[in-house]
Write a protein that holds these residues in place. Structure first.
Motif, PDB file in Angstrom:
ATOM      1  N   GLY A 166      24.391  26.114  35.524  1.00 24.02           N
ATOM      2  CA  GLY A 166      25.803  26.375  35.285  1.00 24.02           C
ATOM      3  C   GLY A 166      26.705  25.830  36.379  1.00 24.02           C
ATOM      4  O   GLY A 166      27.909  25.634  36.165  1.00 24.02           O
ATOM      5  N   SER A 167      26.137  25.572  37.559  1.00 26.91           N
ATOM      6  CA  SER A 167      26.942  25.016  38.655  1.00 26.91           C
ATOM      7  C   SER A 167      27.436  23.615  38.335  1.00 26.91           C
ATOM      8  O   SER A 167      28.341  23.103  39.007  1.00 26.91           O
ATOM      9  CB  SER A 167      26.128  25.008  39.949  1.00 26.91           C
ATOM     10  OG  SER A 167      24.967  24.207  39.819  1.00 26.91           O
ATOM     11  N   ALA A 171      37.701  32.604  45.578  1.00 26.74           N
ATOM     12  CA  ALA A 171      36.895  33.774  45.928  1.00 26.74           C
ATOM     13  C   ALA A 171      36.244  34.433  44.712  1.00 26.74           C
ATOM     14  O   ALA A 171      35.087  34.864  44.776  1.00 26.74           O
ATOM     15  CB  ALA A 171      37.758  34.793  46.668  1.00 26.74           C
ATOM     16  N   HIS A 172      36.962  34.511  43.593  1.00 33.06           N
ATOM     17  CA  HIS A 172      36.392  35.186  42.429  1.00 33.06           C
ATOM     18  C   HIS A 172      35.225  34.391  41.839  1.00 33.06           C
ATOM     19  O   HIS A 172      34.276  34.979  41.308  1.00 33.06           O
ATOM     20  CB  HIS A 172      37.465  35.435  41.358  1.00 33.06           C
ATOM     21  CG  HIS A 172      37.972  34.206  40.684  1.00 33.06           C
ATOM     22  ND1 HIS A 172      38.894  33.357  41.272  1.00 33.06           N
ATOM     23  CD2 HIS A 172      37.686  33.659  39.470  1.00 33.06           C
ATOM     24  CE1 HIS A 172      39.175  32.361  40.455  1.00 33.06           C
ATOM     25  NE2 HIS A 172      38.447  32.517  39.354  1.00 33.06           N
ATOM     26  N   VAL A 173      35.267  33.078  41.973  1.00 38.65           N
ATOM     27  CA  VAL A 173      34.154  32.246  41.516  1.00 38.65           C
ATOM     28  C   VAL A 173      32.983  32.361  42.486  1.00 38.65           C
ATOM     29  O   VAL A 173      31.821  32.475  42.062  1.00 38.65           O
ATOM     30  CB  VAL A 173      34.593  30.769  41.385  1.00 38.65           C
ATOM     31  CG1 VAL A 173      33.405  29.891  40.978  1.00 38.65           C
ATOM     32  CG2 VAL A 173      35.720  30.636  40.368  1.00 38.65           C
ATOM     33  N   THR A 197      26.328  36.310  43.453  1.00 39.05           N
ATOM     34  CA  THR A 197      25.599  37.316  42.686  1.00 39.05           C
ATOM     35  C   THR A 197      24.488  36.687  41.849  1.00 39.05           C
ATOM     36  O   THR A 197      23.403  37.269  41.700  1.00 39.05           O
ATOM     37  CB  THR A 197      26.560  38.076  41.760  1.00 39.05           C
ATOM     38  OG1 THR A 197      27.566  38.723  42.551  1.00 39.05           O
ATOM     39  CG2 THR A 197      25.831  39.113  40.919  1.00 39.05           C
ATOM     40  N   ALA A 198      24.742  35.487  41.316  1.00 41.61           N
ATOM     41  CA  ALA A 198      23.808  34.844  40.388  1.00 41.61           C
ATOM     42  C   ALA A 198      22.860  33.862  41.065  1.00 41.61           C
ATOM     43  O   ALA A 198      22.071  33.204  40.381  1.00 41.61           O
ATOM     44  CB  ALA A 198      24.594  34.126  39.297  1.00 41.61           C
ATOM     45  N   GLN A 199      22.918  33.751  42.397  1.00 37.93           N
ATOM     46  CA  GLN A 199      22.093  32.732  43.068  1.00 37.93           C
ATOM     47  C   GLN A 199      20.607  32.945  42.793  1.00 37.93           C
ATOM     48  O   GLN A 199      20.119  34.068  42.703  1.00 37.93           O
ATOM     49  CB  GLN A 199      22.354  32.708  44.569  1.00 37.93           C
ATOM     50  CG  GLN A 199      22.041  33.979  45.313  1.00 37.93           C
ATOM     51  CD  GLN A 199      22.276  33.843  46.812  1.00 37.93           C
ATOM     52  OE1 GLN A 199      21.711  32.967  47.471  1.00 37.93           O
ATOM     53  NE2 GLN A 199      23.124  34.707  47.363  1.00 37.93           N
ATOM     54  N   SER A 240      33.657  22.625  43.175  1.00 42.68           N
ATOM     55  CA  SER A 240      35.024  22.493  43.670  1.00 42.68           C
ATOM     56  C   SER A 240      35.664  21.140  43.357  1.00 42.68           C
ATOM     57  O   SER A 240      36.884  21.040  43.229  1.00 42.68           O
ATOM     58  CB  SER A 240      35.065  22.737  45.183  1.00 42.68           C
ATOM     59  OG  SER A 240      34.299  21.757  45.875  1.00 42.68           O
ATOM     60  N   ARG A 241      34.847  20.093  43.229  1.00 44.52           N
ATOM     61  CA  ARG A 241      35.381  18.736  43.028  1.00 44.52           C
ATOM     62  C   ARG A 241      34.652  18.011  41.893  1.00 44.52           C
ATOM     63  O   ARG A 241      34.105  16.925  42.074  1.00 44.52           O
ATOM     64  CB  ARG A 241      35.248  17.937  44.338  1.00 44.52           C
ATOM     65  CG  ARG A 241      35.803  18.629  45.583  1.00 44.52           C
ATOM     66  CD  ARG A 241      37.319  18.584  45.649  1.00 44.52           C
ATOM     67  NE  ARG A 241      37.760  17.262  46.032  1.00 44.52           N
ATOM     68  CZ  ARG A 241      37.896  16.848  47.295  1.00 44.52           C
ATOM     69  NH1 ARG A 241      37.570  17.653  48.297  1.00 44.52           N
ATOM     70  NH2 ARG A 241      38.324  15.648  47.562  1.00 44.52           N
TER      71      ARG A 241
END
Length: 240
Positions: A20-21, A151-153, A159-161, A223-224
């Motif tokens: 998902g990343s 921050a929310h992401v 949590t999902a790592q 992020s990019r």
């Protein structure tokens, strides 16, 4: 049947993440008509994980461009020897030499803050003692892994790592596909998980076409995504 001429992009996520990343990168590639697949990375060891990625690539009709983020870079270095792989793209990644381990490559340079912020867990191994796996400490995750992500992401990512088997740091690469396949690399200049110097060294040693984003964190694909997808599209065009 005529095989597709546009390579399929196979995205390999790294440690402490999941497929998902790549969501933003996938959307960018698909919007430009680039076929893409993002399988799960088992994260159980260099040889086993590379064999899995190689198997996925070999079952794709036509040419494949392998893209590896972080630890995923070590995997595409080995899996890239698969016959239909035509190019390699490293994203804030380890670029190993044949016979080299992650620990050996990292040991050439000052260690990143990641090393002091790993939390150990164990997992069962049939017929053997439990093995060790690692995640990033929750409190350190934002600054180490995703400093330029909202921050929310980041909270969701932490949590999902997914944990990486500790043994993966000591396994050596059975091959270095960049010796026979063209490569590209994106260096995250503000990375605190993999020292940017590690990324630059490996990319230059491989003769990769290098793009550097000076203020990008390790989570540069999150992020990019446009810049990451842009480099991947360069590789697709060059290998079409």
């Amino acid at each position: 049947m005529t095989q597709p001429t546009t390579p399929t992009v196979l995205l390999v996520h790294g440690a402490f993440a999941d497929a998902g990343s790549w969501s933003g990168v996938i959307a960018e590639l698909q919007s430009h008509g680039v076929p893409v697949i993002a399988p799960p990375n088992p994260l159980r060891g260099l040889a086993a994980d590379a064999a899995y990625i190689a198997s996925v690539a070999a079952q794709i009709d036509g040419p494949v461009v392998l893209v590896g983020h972080s630890y995923g870079g070590a995997l595409i270095t080995v899996a890239g020897t698969t016959e239909n792989v035509v190019g390699l793209v490293y994203v804030a990644a380890y670029v190993l030499e044949e016979g080299e381990s992650l620990g050996e490559l990292q040991g050439r340079f000052p260690l990143s803050p990641l090393v002091d912020n790993l939390k150990q867990w164990t997992y069962p191994v049939p017929g053997a003692e439990p093995a060790v796996e690692v995640t990033i400490d929750r409190d350190a995750f934002p600054s180490v892994f995703a400093a330029d992500v909202p921050a929310h992401v980041t909270e969701v990512l932490a949590t999902a790592q997914r944990p990486l088997a500790a043994a993966a740091f000591e396994e050596t690469a059975a091959a270095a596909a960049w010796r026979t396949k063209p490569s590209w690399a994106l260096v995250a200049g503000a990375d605190r998980a993999i020292n940017p110097e590690v990324q630059r060294f490996g990319a230059e040693r491989a003769g990769a076409t290098v793009v550097e984003l000076e203020d990008a964190s390790h989570a540069v694909a999150v992020s990019r995504p446009k810049e990451v997808a842009g480099l991947i599209r360069d590789a697709v065009r060059a290998t079409r």
